[in-house]
Scaffold this active site. Structure first.
Site, PDB file in Angstrom:
ATOM      1  N   ARG A   6       2.054 -16.082  39.958  1.00  0.00           N
ATOM      2  CA  ARG A   6       3.217 -15.201  39.913  1.00  0.00           C
ATOM      3  C   ARG A   6       2.925 -13.985  39.057  1.00  0.00           C
ATOM      4  NH1 ARG A   6       8.500 -16.076  40.410  1.00  0.00           N
ATOM      5  NH2 ARG A   6       8.311 -13.827  40.332  1.00  0.00           N
ATOM      6  N   ARG A  62      -4.428  -1.620  48.612  1.00  0.00           N
ATOM      7  CA  ARG A  62      -5.431  -0.863  49.375  1.00  0.00           C
ATOM      8  C   ARG A  62      -6.245   0.060  48.481  1.00  0.00           C
ATOM      9  NH1 ARG A  62      -4.946  -4.789  51.802  1.00  0.00           N
ATOM     10  NH2 ARG A  62      -3.261  -5.089  53.286  1.00  0.00           N
ATOM     11  N   CYS A  74       5.718  -6.940  52.103  1.00  0.00           N
ATOM     12  CA  CYS A  74       6.789  -6.554  51.185  1.00  0.00           C
ATOM     13  C   CYS A  74       8.135  -7.001  51.743  1.00  0.00           C
ATOM     14  CB  CYS A  74       6.821  -5.040  51.003  1.00  0.00           C
ATOM     15  SG  CYS A  74       5.381  -4.373  50.190  1.00  0.00           S
ATOM     16  N   GLU A  77      14.205  -8.181  47.309  1.00  0.00           N
ATOM     17  CA  GLU A  77      14.598  -9.279  46.422  1.00  0.00           C
ATOM     18  C   GLU A  77      16.097  -9.512  46.615  1.00  0.00           C
ATOM     19  OE1 GLU A  77      14.079 -12.263  43.775  1.00  0.00           O
ATOM     20  OE2 GLU A  77      12.443 -10.952  44.405  1.00  0.00           O
ATOM     21  N   ARG A  89       8.148  -8.035  42.094  1.00  0.00           N
ATOM     22  CA  ARG A  89       7.676  -9.405  41.890  1.00  0.00           C
ATOM     23  C   ARG A  89       6.588  -9.723  42.922  1.00  0.00           C
ATOM     24  NH1 ARG A  89      13.243  -9.535  40.848  1.00  0.00           N
ATOM     25  NH2 ARG A  89      13.869 -10.728  39.019  1.00  0.00           N
ATOM     26  N   TYR A 107       3.387 -11.145  33.531  1.00  0.00           N
ATOM     27  CA  TYR A 107       4.681 -10.471  33.448  1.00  0.00           C
ATOM     28  C   TYR A 107       4.512  -9.267  32.532  1.00  0.00           C
ATOM     29  CZ  TYR A 107       6.473 -14.550  35.774  1.00  0.00           C
ATOM     30  OH  TYR A 107       6.698 -15.522  36.696  1.00  0.00           O
ATOM     31  N   ARG A 115      10.288 -14.818  32.491  1.00  0.00           N
ATOM     32  CA  ARG A 115       9.728 -16.146  32.246  1.00  0.00           C
ATOM     33  C   ARG A 115       9.085 -16.226  30.863  1.00  0.00           C
ATOM     34  NH1 ARG A 115       8.862 -19.922  36.357  1.00  0.00           N
ATOM     35  NH2 ARG A 115       8.566 -21.228  34.526  1.00  0.00           N
TER      36      ARG A 115
END
Length: 125
Positions: A6, A62, A74, A77, A89, A107, A115
């Site tokens: 993540r 890319r 993509c 959210e 994210r 993160y 988190r």
């Protein structure tokens, strides 16, 4: 074994160059911290909050040497009230021998709030 890595970051502005740059930094840190090579990657999913629509953050991949054939997608959210804004994210699924609890999730910027339980002294860039 396939594992998920993540990552999340935020941007200050809804601008193409900033979105691409911050996404690139995050993706490179995810790969570097977990010793991931492009051929190890099964797929990369990137979501953005509704306030980010200046570009596809997938363009950042890319720009990374050797990542031409990495599958990336993509998506928006979920628009949860009072959630972190201007957030990108990532879920990167990779073939790895790293134990699940040793995967280093990344993160950055304001996304460190998401988190805190997974942070090991990592600070925003």
């Amino acid at each position: 074994m396939i594992r998920g890595i993540r990552g999340a970051t935020t941007v200050i502005n809804n601008e193409e160059s900033e979105i691409i740059q911050e996404t690139k930094v995050m993706i490179e840190k995810m790969a570097n911290k977990n010793s991931v090579q492009p051929e190890d990657i099964a797929s990369v999913f990137i979501s953005v909050t509704p306030d980010l629509n200046a570009t596809f953050p997938a363009k950042a991949l890319r720009l990374i040497e050797g990542w031409k054939y990495v599958p990336v997608m993509c998506m928006p959210e979920i628009d949860v009230p009072n959630s972190l804004s201007r957030c990108i994210r990532v879920m990167m699924t990779v073939n790895t021998t790293i134990e699940q609890q040793k995967v280093e999730h990344i993160y950055l910027n304001d996304a460190v709030k998401l988190r805190p339980d997974l942070q090991s002294g990592v600070k925003s860039n």
